[in-house]
Scaffold this motif. Structure first.
Motif, PDB file in Angstrom:
ATOM      1  N   MET A  53      72.176  -3.694  22.153  1.00 33.34           N
ATOM      2  CA  MET A  53      71.885  -2.280  21.974  1.00 33.34           C
ATOM      3  C   MET A  53      71.156  -2.023  20.643  1.00 33.34           C
ATOM      4  O   MET A  53      70.236  -1.205  20.580  1.00 33.34           O
ATOM      5  N   ILE A  54      71.557  -2.740  19.599  1.00 33.29           N
ATOM      6  CA  ILE A  54      70.896  -2.574  18.304  1.00 33.29           C
ATOM      7  C   ILE A  54      69.451  -3.040  18.374  1.00 33.29           C
ATOM      8  O   ILE A  54      68.532  -2.384  17.841  1.00 33.29           O
ATOM      9  N   VAL A  55      69.212  -4.163  19.031  1.00 32.16           N
ATOM     10  CA  VAL A  55      67.843  -4.677  19.152  1.00 32.16           C
ATOM     11  C   VAL A  55      66.965  -3.714  19.941  1.00 32.16           C
ATOM     12  O   VAL A  55      65.813  -3.434  19.559  1.00 32.16           O
ATOM     13  N   ILE A  56      67.500  -3.182  21.038  1.00 33.72           N
ATOM     14  CA  ILE A  56      66.718  -2.240  21.849  1.00 33.72           C
ATOM     15  C   ILE A  56      66.422  -0.965  21.068  1.00 33.72           C
ATOM     16  O   ILE A  56      65.282  -0.473  21.044  1.00 33.72           O
ATOM     17  N   LEU A  57      67.437  -0.405  20.404  1.00 34.71           N
ATOM     18  CA  LEU A  57      67.238   0.834  19.654  1.00 34.71           C
ATOM     19  C   LEU A  57      66.285   0.624  18.477  1.00 34.71           C
ATOM     20  O   LEU A  57      65.378   1.446  18.247  1.00 34.71           O
ATOM     21  N   THR A  58      66.458  -0.450  17.757  1.00 34.44           N
ATOM     22  CA  THR A  58      65.583  -0.717  16.611  1.00 34.44           C
ATOM     23  C   THR A  58      64.143  -0.971  17.050  1.00 34.44           C
ATOM     24  O   THR A  58      63.193  -0.484  16.421  1.00 34.44           O
ATOM     25  N   GLY A  59      63.986  -1.731  18.147  1.00 29.67           N
ATOM     26  CA  GLY A  59      62.634  -1.972  18.647  1.00 29.67           C
ATOM     27  C   GLY A  59      61.948  -0.703  19.093  1.00 29.67           C
ATOM     28  O   GLY A  59      60.755  -0.499  18.819  1.00 29.67           O
ATOM     29  N   TRP A  60      62.705   0.165  19.789  1.00 30.46           N
ATOM     30  CA  TRP A  60      62.106   1.428  20.231  1.00 30.46           C
ATOM     31  C   TRP A  60      61.738   2.313  19.049  1.00 30.46           C
ATOM     32  O   TRP A  60      60.653   2.919  19.030  1.00 30.46           O
ATOM     33  N   LEU A  61      62.610   2.417  18.062  1.00 34.87           N
ATOM     34  CA  LEU A  61      62.303   3.232  16.882  1.00 34.87           C
ATOM     35  C   LEU A  61      61.105   2.678  16.122  1.00 34.87           C
ATOM     36  O   LEU A  61      60.236   3.440  15.657  1.00 34.87           O
ATOM     37  N   LEU A  62      61.030   1.360  15.981  1.00 32.05           N
ATOM     38  CA  LEU A  62      59.910   0.769  15.260  1.00 32.05           C
ATOM     39  C   LEU A  62      58.593   1.007  15.989  1.00 32.05           C
ATOM     40  O   LEU A  62      57.587   1.403  15.371  1.00 32.05           O
ATOM     41  N   PHE A  63      58.576   0.800  17.303  1.00 28.59           N
ATOM     42  CA  PHE A  63      57.356   1.026  18.072  1.00 28.59           C
ATOM     43  C   PHE A  63      56.959   2.496  18.046  1.00 28.59           C
ATOM     44  O   PHE A  63      55.775   2.832  17.871  1.00 28.59           O
ATOM     45  N   ASN A  64      57.936   3.394  18.220  1.00 27.93           N
ATOM     46  CA  ASN A  64      57.635   4.822  18.232  1.00 27.93           C
ATOM     47  C   ASN A  64      57.127   5.299  16.873  1.00 27.93           C
ATOM     48  O   ASN A  64      56.228   6.151  16.789  1.00 27.93           O
ATOM     49  N   GLU A  71      48.149   7.574  10.455  1.00 25.34           N
ATOM     50  CA  GLU A  71      47.193   8.586   9.988  1.00 25.34           C
ATOM     51  C   GLU A  71      46.189   9.006  11.052  1.00 25.34           C
ATOM     52  O   GLU A  71      45.525  10.030  10.892  1.00 25.34           O
ATOM     53  N   PHE A  72      46.112   8.230  12.151  1.00 26.39           N
ATOM     54  CA  PHE A  72      45.146   8.575  13.189  1.00 26.39           C
ATOM     55  C   PHE A  72      45.754   9.451  14.277  1.00 26.39           C
ATOM     56  O   PHE A  72      45.052  10.248  14.897  1.00 26.39           O
ATOM     57  N   ASN A  73      47.063   9.321  14.514  1.00 31.74           N
ATOM     58  CA  ASN A  73      47.702  10.079  15.599  1.00 31.74           C
ATOM     59  C   ASN A  73      48.488  11.293  15.122  1.00 31.74           C
ATOM     60  O   ASN A  73      48.926  12.089  15.933  1.00 31.74           O
ATOM     61  N   SER A  74      48.716  11.426  13.821  1.00 33.55           N
ATOM     62  CA  SER A  74      49.497  12.548  13.306  1.00 33.55           C
ATOM     63  C   SER A  74      48.744  13.191  12.147  1.00 33.55           C
ATOM     64  O   SER A  74      48.296  12.517  11.223  1.00 33.55           O
TER      65      SER A  74
END
Length: 265
Positions: A53-64, A71-74
């Protein structure tokens, strides 16, 4: 010959039903045969779920974060910095995670160190490079009330006549222990550091010269269990196998009394 066939049948039956010996490309732990190992496997599953669960949550947060806040999308990435709510979340979540891991971990450690009243004791001594065993708590009318074993690894020449036996894991004698019995193991060494290890029991006990280590053991099923020395003790460190044959309590006491009678005669 009959004894050899019986031993081979017990080994094959044990290995078909349970994983009590190393296997090729083995990725999982051996099947539990004691209450200690059952607790270790349960905690391992609990820990593995949290880690996934930690790996999935951390990976999703990092990718998001990388995708959405560059600087190009926000146009206003600076508004995301110095967020008190975010600081509270990523500080409290790891703390709660550690608490969920600490409770079963401390319970398991306490149960492993708990000493109950044993039915008998087994003295285990590590030598370069073999194990010796002594069982001396029997109460009987016989004069000889001590059993002693010196277990050496079987050579390749000796294994040629033993079909189904494991290379570098078999010994000339197998230590017989009962199931559903509280036992006390007293482990020490004669010369250098050793380590008495049985993966199916969840036990790894250091054998230190001049020091006596104690641990309790409660075996819950019969079978043939293998282990090895887990402390680098010299050139033949890899040739100190451990083989235990566990039997139901009634059969065990019958064999022990027969053995004692043979010794006394």
């Amino acid at each position: 010959m009959l004894d050899l066939l019986k031993k081979t049948a017990i080994i094959n039956f044990s290995l078909i039903l349970f994983c009590d010996a190393p296997d090729f490309w083995q990725l999982r732990l051996q099947d539990p045969a004691s209450s200690i190992m059952e607790g270790i496997l349960l905690f391992n599953k609990h820990l593995l779920f949290i880690v996934v669960m930690i790996v999935i949550l951390t990976g999703w947060l990092l990718f998001n974060t990388i995708y959405s806040y560059d600087e190009f999308n926000s146009s206003q990435p600076a508004n995301f910095f110095h967020s008190n709510e975010l600081e509270i979340v990523w500080t409290s979540l790891p703390a709660l995670t550690l608490l969920t891991l600490a409770s079963p971990s401390f319970s398991l450690l306490y149960s492993m160190d708990e000493i109950s009243i044993p039915d008998f004791s087994i003295k285990i001594l590590g030598h370069q490079w073999f194990w010796s065993y002594e069982i001396s708590d029997f109460r009987s009318c016989l004069q000889t009330t001590t059993l002693k074993y010196a277990c050496y690894m079987l050579s390749n020449e000796e294994l040629r006549n033993c079909k189904g036996f494991f290379r570098n894991l078999e010994t000339n004698k197998r230590v017989i222990l009962p199931t559903n019995t509280h036992m006390r193991l007293l482990v020490s060494a004669v010369d250098v550091l050793h380590s008495w290890t049985i993966p199916s029991f969840g036990l790894k006990i250091d054998a230190c010269p001049g020091r006596l280590n104690q641990v309790n053991l409660f075996i819950k099923r019969f079978g043939v269990f293998f282990g090895q020395c887990s402390e680098i003790c010299g050139v033949n460190h890899g040739f100190m196998p451990i083989v235990l044959l566990t039997l139901p309590t009634s059969q065990y006491h019958y064999l022990i009394m027969t053995n004692l009678e043979n010794h006394s005669s």
